[in-house]
Design a protein around this motif. Sequence first.
Motif, short mmCIF file in Angstrom:
data_model
loop_
_atom_site.label_atom_id
_atom_site.label_comp_id
_atom_site.label_asym_id
_atom_site.label_seq_id
_atom_site.Cartn_x
_atom_site.Cartn_y
_atom_site.Cartn_z
N GLN A 1 7.45 -16.19 -0.25
CA GLN A 1 7.88 -15.22 -1.23
C GLN A 1 6.73 -14.25 -1.48
N MET A 2 7.02 -13.08 -2.00
CA MET A 2 6.00 -12.09 -2.28
C MET A 2 5.71 -12.05 -3.78
N THR A 3 4.48 -11.72 -4.12
CA THR A 3 4.12 -11.51 -5.52
C THR A 3 3.41 -10.18 -5.65
N VAL A 4 3.69 -9.49 -6.75
CA VAL A 4 3.03 -8.23 -7.09
C VAL A 4 2.45 -8.41 -8.49
N THR A 5 1.13 -8.35 -8.59
CA THR A 5 0.46 -8.59 -9.88
C THR A 5 -0.24 -7.32 -10.32
N PHE A 6 0.01 -6.90 -11.57
CA PHE A 6 -0.60 -5.70 -12.13
C PHE A 6 -1.83 -6.08 -12.95
N SER A 7 -2.80 -5.18 -12.98
CA SER A 7 -4.06 -5.46 -13.67
C SER A 7 -3.94 -5.32 -15.19
N GLU A 8 -2.86 -4.70 -15.65
CA GLU A 8 -2.67 -4.51 -17.09
C GLU A 8 -1.18 -4.40 -17.39
N ALA A 9 -0.85 -4.41 -18.64
CA ALA A 9 0.55 -4.30 -19.03
C ALA A 9 1.12 -2.97 -18.56
N VAL A 10 2.32 -3.03 -17.99
CA VAL A 10 2.96 -1.81 -17.46
C VAL A 10 4.43 -1.78 -17.85
N LYS A 11 5.01 -0.58 -17.70
CA LYS A 11 6.45 -0.40 -17.88
C LYS A 11 6.93 0.58 -16.82
#
Length: 360
Positions: free
Chosen positions: A37-47
Motif C-alpha cells: 500500500q502507499m502512504t503520503v505523509t505531510f509535514s504539517e496540518a493541511v487542508k
Amino acid sequence: MILVLIAAVSAGAEDRTPPAIRVLPADGADDVRVDSQMTVTFSEAVKLGNGAAISSRNAGSLFVFTQLDNNQSVEVSVSWSQSQKRLTIKPKKPLAFGGTYQFKIPAGKVIDRAGNGNQAVLVMFRTEEAGPPLGVSVQPTHGETDVPVDSLIRLTFNKPVTRANKTEITNDAIANIIKINDSKGRRVDFIGSWDADRRMITLDPVGNLNGGTTYTVTLLENKIMDRQGVKNPLVISNFTTRPALDTIAPVATINPAHGSSNVSLSPKITLQFAEDILLPDGTPLSSKAVKGMILFFDEKGAQIDYSATWNKSKRTMTLKVKGRLQNYTTYTLILPAGCVKDLAGNVNKQAAVTFTTGNR
C-alpha cells in the motif's frame, strides 16, 4: 521606534514554506511488493487547496496513480488520518508483477494553515518480478528411509507466502495447515514454528517417532497463498524411520515346559522361536545342526538319543526320542548359550527345562 522594530520582526516570521510531502514507496524504488500500500505523509496540518477539510471521502482527488505499462489508473481505497497527517492508499487488487507505476500529486492540491500550497510531487517505482510458481520442498524427502526417530520435519516455500486468508502465518496456525499421521492413520502431535525470513515451517513431533514406521506429512489444499494470489495444491510426502535397534536375544519356548510332570514316554519335544534365527556364523540352520547342539539327559546324567528336525517356516526345532523314556524319571533338556543368533546378531542365552515322565 520600538514598535517599528517589533513589527519588522513579526513580518519576518511569516510562514511562506510549502508543506513537505513524503511518499512511500519512494521515487525510484525497485522490487516493491505487489501487495504493498502507499502512504503520503505531510509535514504539517493541511487542508484541500479550496480550504475544505480533507476526509477519506475526498482525499482521492489529491493524486493520480497510474500503471505506465498500460496507462491504466489504479483502483484504490483511501483513508485519511488527521492526527497523523497521513493518507493511506490501498490498491483494490494486487499490483502487476514487474510493473512500472507513477504516483503524482499536482501543485496546490493542499495548503497549510498559512495558505502555502504544496509543490508538485512525482514518484515512480517498479514492482517485483513474478518469479517461479508456488512450490514447497519437504524434508525428510518423499520416500526417504532410515530417517532418525528424533528428526525435525521442515517445509520450505520457494517464495514469500501468507495464509490463504491473507493473514500472516503464525506458530499456532500451523496445526490447521499441516497434518502428520503414522501408517495406521493415527495423528502425530507436534510443535510447529514459522520462520518468515527462511520461508520455512518446522515441525517437532512430541516425543520421538516410532522406529521402522512410515509417516505421512500432508500440507492441506488451499491453506497457503503467494503474493500473486495463487494457493497451494494438496502436498503429501511419506518417509520411513530407522528400524528400532534390536538388542533382545532370541528365546525358545520349550515344550514340555519346565516343571512338567506325567509327560508321555514318547514325547514330542519342541523348541519354537519368535523370530528368524541362523547359526552363529550366519549360515542357515539345519536339522543336522540341531541334532548337534541340544543336550538331553536323564537324572543320572545318561545322554538320551534322539532325532531332530528344523522347520524354518514355523521356526521350530522338533526332537523325537529313539525308543521310550523311563517311567517316573526326571529329564533335563538344555539349549546351550551361543548356539543360534537372530537377524540382528543377538545370540541366544542358555535355556533349560526339567520335566518328569509318567508311566505311559
